[in-house]
Design an enzyme around this catalytic site. Structure first.
Site, PDB file in Angstrom:
ATOM      1  N   ASP A 121       0.920  -1.210  -0.036  1.00 25.70           N
ATOM      2  CA  ASP A 121      -0.083  -0.031  -0.056  1.00 25.70           C
ATOM      3  C   ASP A 121       0.817   1.038   0.003  1.00 25.70           C
ATOM      4  O   ASP A 121       2.140   1.286   0.023  1.00 25.70           O
ATOM      5  CB  ASP A 121      -1.051  -0.063   1.143  1.00 25.70           C
ATOM      6  CG  ASP A 121      -2.194   1.062   0.827  1.00 25.70           C
ATOM      7  OD1 ASP A 121      -2.179   1.477  -0.097  1.00 25.70           O
ATOM      8  OD2 ASP A 121      -3.288   0.722   1.717  1.00 25.70           O
TER       9      ASP A 121
HETATM   10  C1  BGC Z   1      -4.784   3.397   0.028  1.00 25.38           C
HETATM   11  C2  BGC Z   1      -5.182   2.143  -0.896  1.00 25.38           C
HETATM   12  C3  BGC Z   1      -5.036   2.998  -2.299  1.00 25.38           C
HETATM   13  C4  BGC Z   1      -3.859   3.376  -2.482  1.00 25.38           C
HETATM   14  C5  BGC Z   1      -3.288   4.083  -3.854  1.00 25.38           C
HETATM   15  C6  BGC Z   1      -3.878   4.192  -0.021  1.00 25.38           C
HETATM   16  O1  BGC Z   1      -3.745   5.217   0.707  1.00 25.38           O
HETATM   17  O2  BGC Z   1      -4.960   2.522   1.288  1.00 25.38           O
HETATM   18  O3  BGC Z   1      -6.492   1.427  -0.720  1.00 25.38           O
HETATM   19  O4  BGC Z   1      -5.274   1.829  -3.441  1.00 25.38           O
HETATM   20  O5  BGC Z   1      -3.783   4.444  -1.581  1.00 25.38           O
HETATM   21  O6  BGC Z   1      -4.420   5.312  -4.038  1.00 25.38           O
END
Ligand code: BGC
Length: 746
Positions: A283
């Site tokens: 993530d």
């Molecule tokens: C989130 C993810 C997301 C990623 C990309 C993160 O802050 O937890 O779910 O896909 O950002 O935007």
């Protein structure tokens, strides 16, 4: 229960089947050949996911172009300028050393341009076709600008309404979440991975993110292995079996080890047990956040821990890029370990046919907001609406006049919901727009300008509109930014002065219909008695207005059922229907209300059970609940055999009759309880459901088949077991009612 009577399924047996089904000799040979030609720098490049924040268009720097030209980047997120997508892809496939195509990703969560209800709303439809078609339409729209990878679906089981990301979740139930998981994968990825409209799914967040302590985002997670397997893992397993190409790790630690550097999760469980052979992406910054977790010393150590866990691609931060060579020089990481990561990434690119046909934005016109997409979004919203209360006020009658009031009545941005980046609010149709497009007589007086508004300045205007109308339609709830990532709330009631305004409106004596648009269940204990109907509309997306209009007017009926237990108050969370019984379960005879305790009462626990003195033991509405505009009667439960062997299945049926005066949709639900087991089992578990539509007076027999395998569970020793004994069964309209029977597994 004797040891020999137990039937064991080894997890290895399950996983090897998956691996075989996914293997492809041609692709593996291709991977091998590419790896033999790639430099270390290029290999590191494949593990790097570069991106901007979801907002920035940025400009295409020379530095970035050179990095792609030299093979130092494997994928991008959030490049939303189609010229940049074209240019970067062209450089990658024409000028980089091994001409490896780039993958462009984006959070396409519940729609790209045409926005569908938030995922929790989609879960409320209980309808796999709705989930699948929404995902397919998202892929058709997003792939047209070169996005071939979505960071969805989120499959985190969520038992806590305070957690902001419950909005993005499939709800609290592993069975329902698994049905939806498969549908999402089929929808996003399509029938042919090589099609230019196929979008690789990223199932997320592995794992346990929804179990953050106190519902506080990013917080600590403790889940024992049995719970992990029985509750949190099933939707991920189903999605992997359905061919999910990628998977995202979670921000949280689980049992003391951050998910992004967790070898048990990413290797033992995911690769070895579940047979996942796509690639794992971290993530956002979750590799380097292992330093703040207190698990990694520095960037280099964080990279080492993640690589050793088999985490393939790093999102946004540069620990891999800057450390892998150093780690190899120190013999802390071998080239073989690096190759393992790169092979996983290349496998996905090859499976998607990107080498033969790299993804480019199409020049196709009019791809967005097609009439059929808007229809699908409207239908999804209608099926997601959950009617929680209705005292003879809905559906409305066309000869009445209406006061349309509330902060969400005409809030195009808010009704799109959390985590929407590309849907245009100009295309959103609000309830006020929908009323304006009709011949209905209504007055609009907002009363509050946004959901947190505490000013009473506009109350008078709203009250006067109410006094001059037959029915009050109050559109309240939360702005979209109050749910989603990092937006947990301790108090989950209607924010701002909404309760105050509703109370004032109630004084007019006019019937009130409360429509809630929110990303989570909202505590309505304080006002439920002041309103005549409550309709939960989640954040319903682009077509929320017309969908609500049709449902309120009775052109359609609300189709949703709660995919989560609805608490009386945030303080009751976490709360979920498939809880354990405890040694002292509360019930109507064993419950003490705080006001009934005598002053100076003797210190004693006698007669008391597991509950809150001030909130009781029941939720406000149970999982699976939702009223309709008609009534259904359940009768004649019958079971094919009262006693079965492990190699037999059992059929359970019941009659469901529409005893009202309107055609109606019912979600017939099957619950099972394993009464006594070697580890305690939940009081009820959803094991099946069927959506039916019946005309007035029509009756149908609904039949479910239970296979003994459906009754198995994982113990603390990691064994999947099926234990003989008594099983209670219910068929009913929700998790707290229904008709019941039982059978014995010999
Ligand atoms: C989130 C993810 C997301 C990623 C990309 C993160 O802050 O937890 O779910 O896909 O950002 O935007």
């Amino acid at each position: 229960m004797g040891f020999l009577q137990r039937l064991f399924f080894t997890v290895i047996a399950f996983s090897s089947i998956t691996i075989l089904a996914q293997s492809d000799d041609g692709i593996e040979a291709e991977i091998h050949s590419l790896l033999s030609k790639m430099t270390i720098e290029e290999k590191i490049g494949q593990t790097s996911l570069r991106g901007t924040s979801s907002r920035v268009d940025g400009s295409l720097s020379d530095e970035l172009k050179s990095a792609v030209r030299e093979g130092r980047i494997g994928a991008f997120l959030n490049v939303m300028n189609t010229d940049y997508v074209k240019e970067l892809q062209k450089i990658a496939v024409e000028e980089s050393p091994n001409k490896i195509p780039l993958l462009f990703g984006r959070d396409v969560i519940h729609g790209f341009k045409t926005i569908f209800p938030i995922p929790l709303g989609i879960a409320a439809t209980w309808n796999k076709d709705v989930a699948k078609s929404g995902a397919r339409i998202s892929a058709l729209e997003a792939s047209s600008v070169g996005i071939r990878w979505t960071f969805a679906p989120m499959l985190d089981i969520s038992r806590d309404a305070r957690w902001g990301r419950i909005a993005e979740s499939p709800g609290e139930d592993p069975f329902l979440a698994s049905v939806l998981a498969k549908a999402y994968i089929e929808g996003f990825q399509g029938e042919d991975l090589k099609s230019s409209t196929s979008m690789a799914a990223s199932i997320k967040h592995f794992i346990g993110y929804g179990a953050a302590i106190g519902g506080r985002d990013y917080n600590t997670v403790i889940i024992h292995n049995a719970l992990l397997h029985n509750v949190y893992l099933p939707p991920f397993k189903t999605a992997i079996d359905a061919g999910a190409l990628t998977l995202m790790t979670a921000f949280n630690e689980i049992n003391g080890i951050p998910a992004t550097g967790n070898k048990f999760l990413l290797k033992d469980l995911l690769r070895d047990e579940l047979g996942f052979n796509g690639f794992i992406v971290s993530d956002w910054a979750s590799v380097t956040e292992m330093i703040a977790h207190g698990y990694a010393r520095d960037y280099e150590h964080a990279a080492e821990l993640s690589i050793k866990s088999g985490m393939d691609m790093e999102m946004s931060t540069h620990a891999y890029e800057n450390s892998i060579q150093k780690l190899m020089d120190k013999n802390l990481i071998s080239e073989k370990e690096l190759d393992f990561l790169v092979a996983n990434i290349l496998r996905v690119k090859l499976k998607m046919g990107l080498f033969e046909k790299p993804s480019f934005p199409s020049n196709e016109q009019n791809v967005f907001y097609k009439t059929e997409y808007l229809e699908a979004a409207k239908n999804a919203a209608i099926e997601s609406f959950v009617l929680l209360k209705n005292e003879d006020v809905l559906p409305l009658s066309s000869n009445q006049t209406f006061a349309v009031i509330g902060p969400l009545a005409d809030a195009p941005h808010e009704q799109l919901g959390t985590w929407t980046f590309d849907g245009d609010k100009e295309k959103t149709i609000t309830p006020v727009d929908a009323f304006q497009n009709s011949s209905i007589d209504f007055m609009f007086a907002q009363g509050l300008t946004y959901s947190r508004d505490k000013s009473t300045e506009l109350f008078e205007e709203a009250i006067s509109a109410a006094e001059n109308s037959d029915v009050i339609l109050f559109f309240g709830g939360e702005e979209s930014i109050l749910s989603g990532e990092a937006h947990s709330r301790a108090n989950i009631d209607l924010p701002g002065a909404q309760e105050e305004l509703i109370s004032k409106l109630a004084e007019t004596g006019k019937p009130i219909v409360l429509v809630i648009m929110a990303g989570r269940p909202i505590s309505i204990m304080n006002i439920i008695d002041k309103v005549d109907a409550v309709l939960m509309a989640w954040h319903p997306g682009t077509m929320g207005g017309p969908a609500l209009f049709d449902v309120l007017a009775g052109i359609s009926e609300p189709g949703g059922r709660l995919p989560v237990t609805w608490p009386k108050d945030g303080a009751q969370s976490p709360i979920y229907y498939n809880h354990k019984n405890t040694g002292r379960p509360a019930d109507q005879f064993n419950y003490t209300n705080i006001d009934d305790i005598p002053i100076g009462a003797w210190q004693s626990s006698i007669g008391n059970r597991s509950h809150y003195l001030d909130l009781g033991y029941k939720p406000h509405f149970p999982f699976g609940y939702g009223l309709t505009y008609t009534d259904f009667e359940y009768s004649d439960i019958s079971i094919s055999s009262k006693s079965i062997q492990v190699n037999e299945s059992v059929e359970i049926s019941a009659k469901v009759k529409n005893i009202g005066s309107r055609k109606g949709r019912e979600v017939v639900q099957l619950y099972v309880q394993d009464v006594v087991a070697s580890i305690t089992r939940p009081v009820k578990e959803l094991k099946g459901f069927e959506i039916i539509t019946l005309n007035p007076g029509e009756e149908k027999t609904i039949k479910f088949t239970i296979n003994p395998k459906d009754l198995s569970f994982v113990t603390f020793n990691d064994e999947r077991v099926l234990e003989p004994g008594k099983f209670n069964v219910w068929i009913g309209p929700n998790s707290s009612s229904g008709i019941n029977s039982s059978f014995e597994l010999k």
